[in-house]
Design a protein around this motif. Structure first.
Motif, PDB file in Angstrom:
ATOM      1  N   PRO A 162     -92.194  30.101   3.271  1.00 46.53           N
ATOM      2  CA  PRO A 162     -92.289  31.360   3.411  1.00 46.53           C
ATOM      3  C   PRO A 162     -93.817  31.744   3.247  1.00 46.53           C
ATOM      4  CG  PRO A 162     -90.779  30.974   1.821  1.00 46.53           C
ATOM      5  CD  PRO A 162     -91.160  29.736   2.123  1.00 46.53           C
ATOM      6  N   GLU A 163     -94.505  30.841   2.829  1.00 47.85           N
ATOM      7  CA  GLU A 163     -96.136  31.270   2.556  1.00 47.85           C
ATOM      8  C   GLU A 163     -96.959  30.841   3.888  1.00 47.85           C
ATOM      9  OE1 GLU A 163     -97.140  33.587   0.604  1.00 47.85           O
ATOM     10  OE2 GLU A 163     -95.150  33.399  -0.118  1.00 47.85           O
TER      11      GLU A 163
ATOM     12  N   GLU B 162     -87.371  27.358   1.219  1.00 51.48           N
ATOM     13  CA  GLU B 162     -87.932  27.440   0.057  1.00 51.48           C
ATOM     14  C   GLU B 162     -87.083  26.904  -1.189  1.00 51.48           C
ATOM     15  OE1 GLU B 162     -90.569  30.971  -2.074  1.00 51.48           O
ATOM     16  OE2 GLU B 162     -88.448  31.532  -1.683  1.00 51.48           O
TER      17      GLU B 162
ATOM     18  N   ARG C 251     -92.749  34.980   5.268  1.00 51.65           N
ATOM     19  CA  ARG C 251     -91.982  35.715   4.625  1.00 51.65           C
ATOM     20  C   ARG C 251     -91.984  37.216   5.167  1.00 51.65           C
ATOM     21  NH1 ARG C 251     -90.210  34.763  -0.098  1.00 51.65           N
ATOM     22  NH2 ARG C 251     -91.847  33.270  -0.856  1.00 51.65           N
ATOM     23  N   ASP C 252     -93.207  37.717   5.424  1.00 50.81           N
ATOM     24  CA  ASP C 252     -93.376  39.093   6.015  1.00 50.81           C
ATOM     25  C   ASP C 252     -92.603  39.328   7.370  1.00 50.81           C
ATOM     26  OD1 ASP C 252     -95.137  39.399   3.795  1.00 50.81           O
ATOM     27  OD2 ASP C 252     -96.810  38.749   5.009  1.00 50.81           O
TER      28      ASP C 252
ATOM     29  N   LYS D 123     -83.905  37.661   6.777  1.00 46.18           N
ATOM     30  CA  LYS D 123     -83.378  37.198   5.912  1.00 46.18           C
ATOM     31  C   LYS D 123     -81.908  37.125   6.229  1.00 46.18           C
ATOM     32  CE  LYS D 123     -86.826  39.371   2.949  1.00 46.18           C
ATOM     33  NZ  LYS D 123     -87.179  40.393   2.206  1.00 46.18           N
TER      34      LYS D 123
END
Length: 150
Positions: A16-17, A39, A69-70, A74
């Motif tokens: 995610p990062e 993750e 993640r942005d 999801k």
């Protein structure tokens, strides 16, 4: 036929990062249109080329500072290696998606199943049914905005 025989093995995924620029570069390098996001050894989302275009670029956001993640979608939809292609087709039709991450019995990401994979391994009728379902505009959305995954 089960999904394991039709899928592409060895799916690429990102954390995610991961910077959005790295995600885009990976898509270009691997010539792929979507990448699962994982993750803590779990799938948590999916990023498509459409997500990059619609979530990373508009509204003056600086894509150089954005992370996976942005922009990810999801609530990832996936299938299992032991399911049938027909099961996957119905799931893809229902969710209006063109690519599915594939997990094994140990819940490990082992591949991806795409519309192209299905077209090579399923009957023409089932393939056509899926293409019709995922190519149709989303209800109440004639522009294609709001699509979960492409």
């Amino acid at each position: 036929m089960n999904i394991e025989k039709a899928m592409h093995r060895g799916a690429t995924w990102v954390a995610p990062e991961t910077p959005v620029s790295d995600v885009a570069a990976l898509m270009r390098k691997e010539d792929i249109g979507s990448i699962p996001v994982g993750e803590n050894d779990r799938l948590v989302g999916m990023i498509t080329d459409r997500d990059l275009a619609l979530r990373a670029l508009p509204d003056g956001a600086d894509p150089r500072t954005m992370k996976a993640r942005d922009v990810m979608t999801k609530g990832i939809v996936y299938c299992r290696t032991d399911q049938s292609i027909e099961d996957a087709i119905h799931l893809m039709e229902d969710k209006k998606i063109r690519r599915l991450p594939v997990i094994n019995d140990k819940k490990r990401l082992v591949g991806m199943l795409s519309l192209a994979d299905i077209s090579h391994h399923a009957s023409r009728d089932l393939s056509a049914e899926l293409v019709h379902a995922v190519a149709s505009p989303h209800e109440g959305d004639q522009t294609g905005k709001g699509a979960r995954q492409s």
